[in-house]
Design an enzyme around this catalytic site. Sequence first.
Site, PDB file in Angstrom:
ATOM      1  N   GLY A  66       3.611   1.353   2.772  1.00  0.00           N
ATOM      2  CA  GLY A  66       4.526   0.430   2.509  1.00  0.00           C
ATOM      3  C   GLY A  66       4.289  -0.975   2.233  1.00  0.00           C
TER       4      GLY A  66
ATOM      5  N   GLY B 215       0.779  -1.205  -0.052  1.00  0.00           N
ATOM      6  CA  GLY B 215       0.054  -0.043   0.162  1.00  0.00           C
ATOM      7  C   GLY B 215       0.877   1.192   0.094  1.00  0.00           C
ATOM      8  N   GLY B 216       0.051   2.236   0.349  1.00  0.00           N
ATOM      9  CA  GLY B 216       0.811   3.656   0.153  1.00  0.00           C
ATOM     10  C   GLY B 216       1.973   3.643   1.399  1.00  0.00           C
TER      11      GLY B 216
ATOM     12  N   LYS C 210       4.463  -4.049   9.302  1.00  0.00           N
ATOM     13  CA  LYS C 210       4.306  -2.950   8.360  1.00  0.00           C
ATOM     14  C   LYS C 210       5.465  -2.315   8.294  1.00  0.00           C
ATOM     15  CE  LYS C 210       0.696   0.448   8.021  1.00  0.00           C
ATOM     16  NZ  LYS C 210      -0.464   0.738   8.339  1.00  0.00           N
TER      17      LYS C 210
ATOM     18  N   ASP D 289     -11.136   6.083   7.717  1.00  0.00           N
ATOM     19  CA  ASP D 289     -10.684   5.364   6.672  1.00  0.00           C
ATOM     20  C   ASP D 289     -11.416   4.022   6.853  1.00  0.00           C
ATOM     21  OD1 ASP D 289      -9.638   4.947   4.139  1.00  0.00           O
ATOM     22  OD2 ASP D 289      -7.803   4.390   4.589  1.00  0.00           O
TER      23      ASP D 289
ATOM     24  N   VAL E 267       3.540  -4.845   3.945  1.00  0.00           N
ATOM     25  CA  VAL E 267       3.432  -5.845   5.063  1.00  0.00           C
ATOM     26  C   VAL E 267       3.884  -7.267   5.033  1.00  0.00           C
ATOM     27  CG1 VAL E 267       1.674  -6.919   6.862  1.00  0.00           C
ATOM     28  CG2 VAL E 267       1.325  -4.543   5.570  1.00  0.00           C
TER      29      VAL E 267
END
Length: 941
Positions: free
Chosen positions: A616, A613-614, A632, A730, A618
């Site tokens: 980084g 993801g944005g 993460k 979110d 996992v």
Amino acid sequence: MSAGSATAPRSLFFLLSLAAATGVLRVRGQSTGFVSIDCGLSEQSGYVDDVTKLPYSSDAAFTDAGSSHNVSAEHVKPSSTKRYLSVRSFPDNSMASRSCYTFPSIVPGSKCLLRATFMYGNYDGLNKLPVFDLYLDVNFWKTVNISKADSVHTAEVIAVIPSDTVQVCLVNIGLGTPFISGLDLRPLKNTLYPQVNSSQGLVLLDRRNFGASDIIVRHPDDPYDREWFPWSNLSKWRGISTKEKVRLRPEDEADVHFDAPSVVMQTAITPLNASEKIHFSWDAEPNNVYPTPRYTSVLYFSELERNVVRLFSVTINGMLLMSRYTPRYLFSYAFYGIEHSYSSRYDFTIQATATSSTLPPIINAAEFFSVISTAKFGTDPQDVIAINAIKTKYQVKKNWVSDPCAPKTFAWDGLNCSYPTSSSPRITSINMSFGGLSGDISSYFANFKAIQHLDLSYNKLTGSIPYALTQLPSLVELDLTGNQLSGSIPPELLKRKADGSLNLRYGNNPKLCDQDSSCQPTEKKNSTITIYIAALVVAAVVIGLLLLLLLLGVRKKKGLVKGRVKPEHVASDVQSHSKNSNRYGLLQLDNRWFTYLELEVITNNFQRVIGRGGFGIVYDGFLEDGTRVAVKLRSQSSGQGVEEFLTEARNLTKIHHKNLVSLIGYCKDGEYLALVYEHMSEGNLQDKLRGGNSNIGCLTWKQRLRITLESAQGLEYLHKACSPPFLHRDVKTSNILLDENLKAKVADFGLLKAFNNDDDTHVSTARVVGTYGYLAPEYASAMQLTKKSDVYSFGVVLLEVITGKPPILQSPEPTNIIEWAGQRLGQGNIEDVVDMFMHGDYDVNSVWKAADVALRCTAQVPTQRPTMTAVVAHLEECLDLEESRTTGDINSNLNSCSGGEFNPNYNNYGVDHPTDTSQSSRTVDMGHSFGGGVATGPATL
């Protein structure tokens, strides 16, 4: 009365239908809940009555049958009331045909007055006065016998409504076309008219206001809008009146039971001659259902003259009802309580007690009712919902109106029902052969738990045979002959066919396969065998590799324990990079601190990726004690990593809840930033609903409800239990993670924001962050953030759980899920909304309620959305409904959803890149009408 409405999508469908007529439902004062319909009025039209000040609307939202007409000009007079200038007629000439109006959003168990009015006015030019029957749900109400073209006939009933809807049906008995001019519903206090209960109602014969002028007393003088007609006889009676208010006597329970308006009680009659009696009478009205109807009456008394003594008795047909009664000055008293023996005529006599009374008797008002039974059961609600959904899906045009089974003489064509003596009828047989049905087989057929025979032969049905049909316990005959079905027949049906418990017919379906034939063409069989052999070889290789990896993993774990970092080394490392930490304000955290070297060992040199993801990547990992974790790690290319990292690290040390993902530790080692979470072996909810793995769609409705309920509890904790409260910002399906037992936990707290004070109405943010498709409109447009912004996002999540679809649908053009679902639910089409992977295996009422909650959560106006506490309560009710349908465990289908390896493509732990809409060129369109409309309805959460 009917336990269930005959219209399937009841609560949501009718809330939508009435959204345009909200004024009809709510007016000032006691009139809250009133519904006033002008039948035949053009759609979207309405007006306020000059006398009652009540708003009237068209009947278009309450029925889809009949046609509108105006009365003939010869019957229109300057004094004509507006509501009698139009009618709706139902010209179906078949005997026992029903045409119905449906009132929605009734509080089950409430007491209501319903009034139907009829003024023929030669609307059809035939000068033929009709006779027809009225029914209240499945119970007979009254025979309407129109005697004059220009007179108004009124039918009024007071009854207990057992369900959340009630139907008024006009029945053709072969004596003319049924029609109607007006229809009213007036909620009553449940203490009024104690003779009315769940098994009997009262049909008004007459209601009189003695001594009044020629004015009919209605609303607003009577808060329940009862009609009190004046009655005086100057040749026999003297009128008495007062301008003083006549009150109820609080010590007399009977007065509270009837609550006659003061303006009615302010007038009365007494004989012209002191030695005379008061005498009046009513005639009985036999009908085809009650040839010897039962009757009851209510008599109202109040003294209107000062310093006088009256003492009198009351008899009916010579039988003494009350004796030596003295009315009190300016206090109301109601006498009721006995049923009168049947007679064609009822003569009332009120006579002074000769030795004691100084004045003749008095009476202020009276009501006279026939007693009807409302004890008949309507069809089982589950069957009603299912058959109406099927009717809508296949556009059935038969006599499928009102209740499917009751009364028995009105049962729908093609249906057979059972009629237990002490419970609701059940549908036991459905014959829709040669019905022109097209499309797939509705999953609602699986909801008929008492069905024995189902005939769908010789239609144009396509698709596969629903697996849910195998769950019908009473089914002994299933005929699917002559359709265009394809795929394999469920093995359970074939097994029942083989053992003789099911007569299964499926001929003339060329693409349908049973166990004796292959679903693949013959020429492909050899290639299929080759594929099977190749698959076995590949499987053998994979098993060998897994064994090798297992051995390597054991060695790595041993090495990890042996090379464990000592505490003093950790402390020195903290000191070595403390300057960098302070630059970002990193506070001392209670969780374990990891070095980057430790993370390399834990993740086996970052070998196994489980999300991107944005922020980084996992990675999968194991601590030295064997605990599985998710690491993460911030990517060097991340433009927003440090701030979100610190926010998430700080926040996760403050919040602890069973439905929030736990932080085990963190790493701030030079340029390396990482968070170490508990491992959630079953991935995220998004992938369970529509991911690319083999477990897609494996969740049952009960499991889905449990997951959303637990997620809601996690958000409720953030909103209510934390100090200060937190906003997640979110909320989405990819941020709801599942453990091996499918227990849900909310993840990704990098965007978490706190309110400074509990009294804050909103927080203004410098930029909008979140994920496209989940953003609340007030946040996306004005950057105003509230708890209701999270509620909106959760509403989108709940719609995804119900539908299985993403928040933004791309076909045929981009549409948000709220608008897509709202349009279909507004048409009462739940079947096309529910995820097909649930195979119809759910309680429909539970799904409807969940859909209602979801659409209320996504209302345009934040104040119209429920709180997360309210959402939790309603989801618990949804789960109770589903659990009452089946005693199965929440993990009864767990084998299809768990036990596999963690999918490398899962985007778990909140690593999906949140959309910064302040830098995006895409338009965020959050508009929809359904949520806002429902939120203003009468069932606000």
